[in-house]
Structure formats: C-alpha cells, structure tokens
Design a protein around this motif. Structure first.
Motif, PDB file in Angstrom:
ATOM      1  N   ILE A   4       0.557  -1.359   0.142  1.00 32.10           N
ATOM      2  CA  ILE A   4      -0.121   0.433   0.019  1.00 32.10           C
ATOM      3  C   ILE A   4       0.836   1.353   0.520  1.00 32.10           C
ATOM      4  O   ILE A   4       1.979   1.147   0.866  1.00 32.10           O
ATOM      5  N   PHE A   5       0.995   1.928  -0.975  1.00 30.35           N
ATOM      6  CA  PHE A   5       1.377   3.168  -0.538  1.00 30.35           C
ATOM      7  C   PHE A   5       0.318   4.293  -0.879  1.00 30.35           C
ATOM      8  O   PHE A   5      -0.770   4.568  -1.396  1.00 30.35           O
ATOM      9  N   ILE A   6       0.028   5.366  -0.224  1.00 32.70           N
ATOM     10  CA  ILE A   6      -0.464   6.361   0.990  1.00 32.70           C
ATOM     11  C   ILE A   6       0.063   7.361   0.778  1.00 32.70           C
ATOM     12  O   ILE A   6       1.682   8.275   0.906  1.00 32.70           O
ATOM     13  N   ILE A   7      -0.026   8.332  -0.333  1.00 30.66           N
ATOM     14  CA  ILE A   7       0.822   9.802  -1.094  1.00 30.66           C
ATOM     15  C   ILE A   7      -0.716  10.899  -0.077  1.00 30.66           C
ATOM     16  O   ILE A   7      -1.566  11.439  -0.374  1.00 30.66           O
ATOM     17  N   GLU A  35      -2.354  -3.508  10.331  1.00 30.11           N
ATOM     18  CA  GLU A  35      -3.843  -3.846  11.212  1.00 30.11           C
ATOM     19  C   GLU A  35      -3.986  -5.061  10.066  1.00 30.11           C
ATOM     20  O   GLU A  35      -3.882  -6.375  10.937  1.00 30.11           O
ATOM     21  N   ARG A  36      -3.862  -5.330   9.517  1.00 29.57           N
ATOM     22  CA  ARG A  36      -4.482  -5.879   8.126  1.00 29.57           C
ATOM     23  C   ARG A  36      -3.177  -7.001   7.809  1.00 29.57           C
ATOM     24  O   ARG A  36      -3.179  -7.678   6.944  1.00 29.57           O
ATOM     25  N   GLY A  37      -1.555  -6.657   8.345  1.00 29.23           N
ATOM     26  CA  GLY A  37      -0.634  -7.207   6.993  1.00 29.23           C
ATOM     27  C   GLY A  37      -0.183  -6.612   5.988  1.00 29.23           C
ATOM     28  O   GLY A  37       1.090  -6.930   5.649  1.00 29.23           O
ATOM     29  N   CYS A  38      -0.689  -5.547   6.016  1.00 29.97           N
ATOM     30  CA  CYS A  38      -0.103  -4.534   5.083  1.00 29.97           C
ATOM     31  C   CYS A  38       1.378  -3.842   4.500  1.00 29.97           C
ATOM     32  O   CYS A  38       1.628  -3.657   6.114  1.00 29.97           O
ATOM     33  N   GLU A  39       2.059  -4.422   3.892  1.00 26.90           N
ATOM     34  CA  GLU A  39       3.317  -3.352   4.347  1.00 26.90           C
ATOM     35  C   GLU A  39       3.176  -1.933   3.377  1.00 26.90           C
ATOM     36  O   GLU A  39       2.571  -1.978   2.392  1.00 26.90           O
ATOM     37  N   VAL A  40       3.116  -0.946   4.054  1.00 27.68           N
ATOM     38  CA  VAL A  40       2.828   0.568   3.824  1.00 27.68           C
ATOM     39  C   VAL A  40       3.671   1.439   3.797  1.00 27.68           C
ATOM     40  O   VAL A  40       4.864   1.552   4.252  1.00 27.68           O
ATOM     41  N   LYS A  41       4.069   1.791   2.657  1.00 27.63           N
ATOM     42  CA  LYS A  41       4.728   3.653   2.463  1.00 27.63           C
ATOM     43  C   LYS A  41       3.891   4.544   1.924  1.00 27.63           C
ATOM     44  O   LYS A  41       3.613   5.017   1.789  1.00 27.63           O
ATOM     45  N   THR A  42       5.015   5.800   2.866  1.00 24.03           N
ATOM     46  CA  THR A  42       3.896   7.103   2.786  1.00 24.03           C
ATOM     47  C   THR A  42       5.152   7.413   2.218  1.00 24.03           C
ATOM     48  O   THR A  42       6.351   7.844   1.883  1.00 24.03           O
ATOM     49  N   THR A  43       4.420   8.849   0.999  1.00 28.86           N
ATOM     50  CA  THR A  43       5.125  10.034   1.049  1.00 28.86           C
ATOM     51  C   THR A  43       3.930  11.725   1.461  1.00 28.86           C
ATOM     52  O   THR A  43       3.126  10.936   1.046  1.00 28.86           O
ATOM     53  N   LEU A  65      -3.132   5.073  -2.447  1.00 24.59           N
ATOM     54  CA  LEU A  65      -4.626   6.439  -1.866  1.00 24.59           C
ATOM     55  C   LEU A  65      -3.947   7.102  -1.797  1.00 24.59           C
ATOM     56  O   LEU A  65      -2.948   7.739  -1.696  1.00 24.59           O
ATOM     57  N   LEU A  66      -4.173   8.352  -3.295  1.00 26.67           N
ATOM     58  CA  LEU A  66      -4.432  10.113  -3.434  1.00 26.67           C
ATOM     59  C   LEU A  66      -5.033  10.195  -1.614  1.00 26.67           C
ATOM     60  O   LEU A  66      -6.003  10.625  -2.053  1.00 26.67           O
ATOM     61  N   GLN A  67      -4.451  10.747  -0.774  1.00 24.55           N
ATOM     62  CA  GLN A  67      -5.449  11.608   0.305  1.00 24.55           C
ATOM     63  C   GLN A  67      -4.610  13.295   0.043  1.00 24.55           C
ATOM     64  O   GLN A  67      -3.832  13.567   0.500  1.00 24.55           O
ATOM     65  N   THR A  68      -5.539  14.082  -0.393  1.00 23.16           N
ATOM     66  CA  THR A  68      -5.499  15.429  -1.007  1.00 23.16           C
ATOM     67  C   THR A  68      -6.847  16.565  -0.791  1.00 23.16           C
ATOM     68  O   THR A  68      -7.461  16.105  -1.203  1.00 23.16           O
ATOM     69  N   PRO A  69      -6.163  17.484  -0.183  1.00 27.23           N
ATOM     70  CA  PRO A  69      -7.187  18.945   0.209  1.00 27.23           C
ATOM     71  C   PRO A  69      -7.517  18.871  -1.286  1.00 27.23           C
ATOM     72  O   PRO A  69      -7.056  18.603  -2.776  1.00 27.23           O
ATOM     73  N   VAL A  70      -8.329  19.737  -1.364  1.00 27.74           N
ATOM     74  CA  VAL A  70      -9.025  20.180  -2.791  1.00 27.74           C
ATOM     75  C   VAL A  70      -8.975  21.759  -2.364  1.00 27.74           C
ATOM     76  O   VAL A  70      -9.388  22.516  -1.894  1.00 27.74           O
ATOM     77  N   ASN A  71      -8.261  22.426  -3.421  1.00 29.75           N
ATOM     78  CA  ASN A  71      -7.680  23.152  -3.589  1.00 29.75           C
ATOM     79  C   ASN A  71      -7.426  23.985  -4.808  1.00 29.75           C
ATOM     80  O   ASN A  71      -7.199  23.979  -6.084  1.00 29.75           O
TER      81      ASN A  71
END
Length: 199
Positions: A4-7, A35-43, A65-71
């Motif tokens: 899982i990659f979270i931006i 918690e579900r056994g995934c490997e996670v990387k973030t930026t 997962l692209l987590q972002t505000p709307v600007n």
C-alpha cells in the motif's frame, strides 16, 4: 493487495489550513492497512522526496491512496508538481510504455500504454464545499457535476498507467461546518468496504 502506497498531497497554508485533517486521514489509513498485515509506504508533499524512489513506490504498490485537500478545484501546486516530475520520469516503461499509440495508427489508443496493470487506486478528498453543492443541477458552481467529474484529470493520470479506481471518499464542508468525528467514522467504514473487495 498487500503493498500500500499512501500519498498525502497537502500543501501547508498557515493562515488557512495546517493539514491536520489530511494528515490524520493518511495516518488512519496507514494504521488500518498495517493492522491487516500490509506493508505501507508513504510520501507527504511537506517532506523531501526523491523522484526515482517515488517511481519505484508506484511500481511496488498494489494499491495507491491519494489523500489530498481540494485547492482551487484540484490538488495543491506541490502535489501537481509531484505528479508532473514523478510521472514524467516513469514514461520510460516503468509506469507506462509510451502513450499507447503506434506509428501504424497514431490517431488511436492514446493513453493505453500503462504498465501498472492489476493495480488499484483511491482518491480521498477534503473539500470546503458542502455535499449539497454537487450533483444538483440547480447549484451555482458545479451545476450537477459530481466529485469524480471534477477530479477527472487525477483519474486520467492513474488510467494512463492502466490502474483501476475504487470508490472515492470525500469529506465535505471541512472549514465552515466540519464534522470530523463523523468523517473519521465514515472513512473507517469506507476503508473496510474497499479492502473487503481488494482482499
């Protein structure tokens, strides 16, 4: 879907937003997947990042997962810059093998050269706009257009790499009429629903 990659696309605007909501949502997602056994990387846009490492993260990930505000109806400038430089670096066959066209027929299949087949992505967006502003033709700004129509360019970026979307998550009215506890509850339920389909 174990990688899982979270931006976190938040750009710091001290007088308007410090990014705590997006940071918390990104942290919730990371904890959920760990918690579900995934490997996670973030930026995070506010931290230093390396172009080549970011291309590798996209190649490594099963789910982004692209987590972002709307600007101003899109991602913040720093997130757009990230897309511009990282995605351009991946045009060498790592994210896509050209634009999908051939010299034999250069007018067809533009955008079909993506190499991230089988990978999925999700947009998680935070809006100042209220929910009622969307999907209602009588509303002033969006005139009946939904969130995914507004974010078509982001969807097309991922489609260019041949990735598939899962349902978008949205927090509405986060500045003038926030309901953060409800947003967190809905986000957790959304992740559970999405991950049950991905497992």
């Amino acid at each position: 879907m174990k990688n899982i990659f979270i931006i976190n696309g938040h750009e710091l605007y001290p007088a308007i937003s410090e990014g705590r909501l997006n940071a918390t949502l990104a942290e919730m997602a990371e904890a959920f997947f760990v918690e579900r056994g995934c490997e996670v990387k973030t930026t995070t846009m506010q931290d230093d990042w390396n172009i080549e490492e970011e291309v590798q993260k996209h190649m490594w990930a099963d789910f982004i997962l692209l987590q972002t505000p709307v600007n101003w109806m899109g991602v913040a400038w720093s997130c757009k810059k990230y897309m511009d430089v990282v995605y351009t670096a991946g045009l060498d066959g790592r994210l896509c093998d050209g634009d999908g066209r051939t010299r034999k027929d250069p007018s067809k299949q533009y955008g079909s050269g993506g190499t991230l087949t089988g990978k999925k992505y999700m947009l998680s967006l935070t809006f100042n706009a209220p929910k009622a502003a969307f999907d209602d033709p009588g509303q002033f700004l969006f005139q009946g257009k939904g969130v995914d129509e507004l974010f078509l360019p982001a969807h097309m970026n991922f489609r260019f790499f041949n990735m598939e979307p899962v349902k978008t998550f949205v927090c509405y009215d986060v500045m003038k009429n926030p309901d953060v506890s409800s947003d967190f509850t809905r986000f957790d339920a959304h992740l559970r629903d999405v991950f049950s389909e991905l497992s």
